[in-house]
Design a protein around this motif. Structure first.
Motif, PDB file in Angstrom:
ATOM      1  N   VAL A 232      -3.507   2.054  -6.713  1.00 15.29           N
ATOM      2  CA  VAL A 232      -2.274   2.769  -7.025  1.00 15.29           C
ATOM      3  C   VAL A 232      -1.767   3.517  -5.798  1.00 15.29           C
ATOM      4  N   SER A 233      -2.678   4.148  -5.054  1.00 15.44           N
ATOM      5  CA  SER A 233      -2.257   4.905  -3.874  1.00 15.44           C
ATOM      6  C   SER A 233      -1.641   3.998  -2.824  1.00 15.44           C
ATOM      7  N   SER A 234      -2.212   2.816  -2.619  1.00 18.24           N
ATOM      8  CA  SER A 234      -1.650   1.872  -1.647  1.00 18.24           C
ATOM      9  C   SER A 234      -0.272   1.410  -2.066  1.00 18.24           C
ATOM     10  N   LEU A 235      -0.089   1.206  -3.370  1.00 17.78           N
ATOM     11  CA  LEU A 235       1.197   0.749  -3.861  1.00 17.78           C
ATOM     12  C   LEU A 235       2.262   1.832  -3.725  1.00 17.78           C
ATOM     13  N   CYS A 236       1.858   3.091  -3.875  1.00 16.08           N
ATOM     14  CA  CYS A 236       2.805   4.192  -3.688  1.00 16.08           C
ATOM     15  C   CYS A 236       3.324   4.227  -2.254  1.00 16.08           C
ATOM     16  N   ILE A 237       2.454   3.901  -1.297  1.00 15.72           N
ATOM     17  CA  ILE A 237       2.868   3.856   0.102  1.00 15.72           C
ATOM     18  C   ILE A 237       3.777   2.652   0.343  1.00 15.72           C
ATOM     19  N   ALA A 238       3.416   1.511  -0.234  1.00 21.19           N
ATOM     20  CA  ALA A 238       4.186   0.287  -0.027  1.00 21.19           C
ATOM     21  C   ALA A 238       5.584   0.374  -0.618  1.00 21.19           C
ATOM     22  N   ALA A 239       5.774   1.218  -1.638  1.00 19.51           N
ATOM     23  CA  ALA A 239       7.073   1.315  -2.292  1.00 19.51           C
ATOM     24  C   ALA A 239       8.139   1.922  -1.397  1.00 19.51           C
ATOM     25  N   ALA A 240       7.742   2.597  -0.326  1.00 23.12           N
ATOM     26  CA  ALA A 240       8.671   3.151   0.666  1.00 23.12           C
ATOM     27  C   ALA A 240       9.627   4.179   0.066  1.00 23.12           C
ATOM     28  N   VAL A 241       9.166   4.887  -0.956  1.00 23.86           N
ATOM     29  CA  VAL A 241       9.897   6.010  -1.538  1.00 23.86           C
ATOM     30  C   VAL A 241       8.886   7.129  -1.756  1.00 23.86           C
ATOM     31  N   PRO A 242       9.346   8.349  -2.052  1.00 27.88           N
ATOM     32  CA  PRO A 242       8.393   9.426  -2.318  1.00 27.88           C
ATOM     33  C   PRO A 242       7.389   9.037  -3.399  1.00 27.88           C
ATOM     34  N   PRO A 243       6.132   9.493  -3.274  1.00 24.47           N
ATOM     35  CA  PRO A 243       5.063   9.022  -4.174  1.00 24.47           C
ATOM     36  C   PRO A 243       5.343   9.205  -5.658  1.00 24.47           C
ATOM     37  N   THR A 244       5.884  10.362  -6.056  1.00 24.24           N
ATOM     38  CA  THR A 244       6.143  10.562  -7.480  1.00 24.24           C
ATOM     39  C   THR A 244       7.174   9.561  -7.981  1.00 24.24           C
ATOM     40  N   THR A 245       8.179   9.256  -7.155  1.00 23.26           N
ATOM     41  CA  THR A 245       9.169   8.238  -7.512  1.00 23.26           C
ATOM     42  C   THR A 245       8.495   6.878  -7.642  1.00 23.26           C
ATOM     43  N   TRP A 249       8.229   4.166 -10.939  1.00 22.08           N
ATOM     44  CA  TRP A 249       8.566   2.742 -10.906  1.00 22.08           C
ATOM     45  C   TRP A 249       7.375   1.884 -11.324  1.00 22.08           C
ATOM     46  N   VAL A 250       6.178   2.241 -10.879  1.00 21.77           N
ATOM     47  CA  VAL A 250       4.985   1.492 -11.287  1.00 21.77           C
ATOM     48  C   VAL A 250       4.830   1.557 -12.797  1.00 21.77           C
ATOM     49  N   ARG A 251       5.032   2.741 -13.371  1.00 19.66           N
ATOM     50  CA  ARG A 251       4.916   2.897 -14.826  1.00 19.66           C
ATOM     51  C   ARG A 251       5.967   2.055 -15.543  1.00 19.66           C
ATOM     52  N   MET A 252       7.213   2.120 -15.072  1.00 25.27           N
ATOM     53  CA  MET A 252       8.289   1.377 -15.720  1.00 25.27           C
ATOM     54  C   MET A 252       8.063  -0.129 -15.611  1.00 25.27           C
ATOM     55  N   MET A 253       7.655  -0.604 -14.433  1.00 24.66           N
ATOM     56  CA  MET A 253       7.449  -2.030 -14.234  1.00 24.66           C
ATOM     57  C   MET A 253       6.248  -2.530 -15.032  1.00 24.66           C
ATOM     58  N   THR A 254       5.256  -1.661 -15.224  1.00 27.70           N
ATOM     59  CA  THR A 254       4.117  -2.024 -16.072  1.00 27.70           C
ATOM     60  C   THR A 254       4.574  -2.158 -17.522  1.00 27.70           C
ATOM     61  N   ASP A 255       5.402  -1.214 -17.977  1.00 29.44           N
ATOM     62  CA  ASP A 255       5.917  -1.268 -19.346  1.00 29.44           C
ATOM     63  C   ASP A 255       6.753  -2.515 -19.577  1.00 29.44           C
ATOM     64  N   GLN A 256       7.428  -3.005 -18.535  1.00 24.85           N
ATOM     65  CA  GLN A 256       8.274  -4.193 -18.656  1.00 24.85           C
ATOM     66  C   GLN A 256       7.498  -5.499 -18.495  1.00 24.85           C
ATOM     67  N   GLY A 257       6.192  -5.388 -18.249  1.00 25.94           N
ATOM     68  CA  GLY A 257       5.374  -6.584 -18.130  1.00 25.94           C
ATOM     69  C   GLY A 257       5.392  -7.232 -16.760  1.00 25.94           C
ATOM     70  N   LEU A 258       5.975  -6.564 -15.776  1.00 25.24           N
ATOM     71  CA  LEU A 258       5.988  -7.112 -14.419  1.00 25.24           C
ATOM     72  C   LEU A 258       4.668  -6.867 -13.702  1.00 25.24           C
ATOM     73  N   LEU A 259       4.026  -5.754 -14.001  1.00 24.74           N
ATOM     74  CA  LEU A 259       2.762  -5.382 -13.372  1.00 24.74           C
ATOM     75  C   LEU A 259       1.671  -5.268 -14.423  1.00 24.74           C
ATOM     76  N   GLU A 260       0.449  -5.453 -13.979  1.00 21.28           N
ATOM     77  CA  GLU A 260      -0.716  -5.297 -14.851  1.00 21.28           C
ATOM     78  C   GLU A 260      -1.761  -4.448 -14.136  1.00 21.28           C
ATOM     79  N   ARG A 261      -2.451  -3.627 -14.891  1.00 19.47           N
ATOM     80  CA  ARG A 261      -3.515  -2.791 -14.324  1.00 19.47           C
ATOM     81  C   ARG A 261      -4.864  -3.354 -14.746  1.00 19.47           C
ATOM     82  N   ARG A 262      -5.837  -3.224 -13.859  1.00 17.54           N
ATOM     83  CA  ARG A 262      -7.202  -3.620 -14.187  1.00 17.54           C
ATOM     84  C   ARG A 262      -8.172  -2.676 -13.496  1.00 17.54           C
ATOM     85  N   ALA A 263      -9.297  -2.460 -14.131  1.00 20.86           N
ATOM     86  CA  ALA A 263     -10.294  -1.554 -13.574  1.00 20.86           C
ATOM     87  C   ALA A 263     -11.003  -2.206 -12.395  1.00 20.86           C
TER      88      ALA A 263
END
Length: 298
Positions: A232-245, A249-263
């Motif tokens: 998650v931390s690496s993806l926050c950097i890759a997004a090229a926007v402030p981390p909270t923003t 986006w990660v949360r929204m894209m996960t809800d839309q089925g674009l992203l998946e989380r795994r342990a």
């Protein structure tokens, strides 16, 4: 780009509905919450079971486990890039939000959303009104462009369609007639495109081209091709926007089925983020179609 830009505490007034019971883990955390305009009902982890919303300062360390909480309790965690991975893993399954740092405006925004979650069962997106205005503007521009095009056709005497007033105002991207099988691009090609996007920041303000969804999709596509896990931390950097923003986006894209989380199988205190198979196929399809139409020149 400051994450406070565009935010006002009055945008999320704590008094607009019954105030939830907010418990802070320590006095310093309580002071940050109150500076954001929200009353704190109690301080101390021993009272966490009484909280509608529990606020935790995890900017330096994340505990091994959460205390006992009500099933509908919301959790707000103040985090840093060093702690977001552990925090995200620990908060999985909870109604939770994370804020990088201690910004009063961001704390106010996330507490407002958590209040909606715990009191009404759904969250109001603080940026929803802005997106609605932008969508309305885009529709209006599309309508004007269509009218101008129709007038141009009339000037040539070959107008054959219905009257302007009957034309649809909705805009949709063209359906590609030359859709082809999606062949994955090389990881190097994707990384090259990402690097070119970052070069714009040398000449223009970075927030002028903020497009976190596309940056997230590109980074995860390259990582999938390279067979590298993405935290998650690496993806926050890759997004090229402030981390909270980026987290929103990660949360929204996960809800839309674009992203998946795994342990992480090697560390339960970390979650990885992957592209869904459908999202990966669409990104590959875009690269294949662009290549067929002349390529990106890279």
């Amino acid at each position: 780009m400051s994450e406070d830009a565009g935010f006002r505490l009055t945008d999320w007034p704590a008094a607009s509905s019954p105030a939830p019971s907010i418990v802070a883990d320590q006095a310093e955390t309580a002071a940050l919450v109150e500076a954001a305009g929200w009353p704190v009902s109690a301080i101390g982890m021993s009272l966490a079971h009484r909280a509608d919303i529990l606020v935790l300062d995890w900017r330096w360390q994340v505990p091994i486990k959460l205390p006992a909480l009500a099933t509908d309790c919301g959790v707000l965690a103040l985090v840093s890039l060093d702690t977001i991975d552990a925090a995200d893993a620990l908060l999985t399954g909870h109604a939770a939000r994370c804020v990088f740092g201690g910004s009063a405006a961001l704390i106010a925004a996330e507490l407002s959303e958590l209040r909606m979650l715990v009191q009404a069962g759904h969250a109001r997106d603080p940026s929803g009104d802005e997106r609605a205005r932008l969508q309305s503007l885009a529709s209006e521009l599309a309508r004007l462009a269509e009218q101008l095009g129709a007038l141009s056709e009339e000037g040539r005497g070959d107008e054959t369609g219905p009257a302007l007033a009957d034309r649809s105002h909705a805009y949709q991207a063209e359906e590609p007639l030359d859709r082809i099988a999606a062949r994955p691009p090389s990881a190097q090609r994707v990384r090259h495109l990402i690097a070119m996007r970052r070069l714009r920041d040398r000449y223009f303000p970075s927030d002028l081209f903020a497009d976190p969804a596309w940056d997230i999709l590109l980074d995860l596509t390259a990582s999938r091709l390279e067979k590298k896990p993405v935290s998650v931390s690496s993806l926050c950097i890759a997004a090229a926007v402030p981390p909270t923003t980026a987290l929103r986006w990660v949360r929204m894209m996960t809800d839309q089925g674009l992203l998946e989380r795994r342990a992480d199988p090697a560390d339960a205190r970390r979650m990885f983020v992957d592209l869904s198979d459908a999202a990966y196929a669409n990104v590959c399809g875009w690269f294949a179609l662009v290549e067929q139409r002349g390529g990106l020149g890279v």
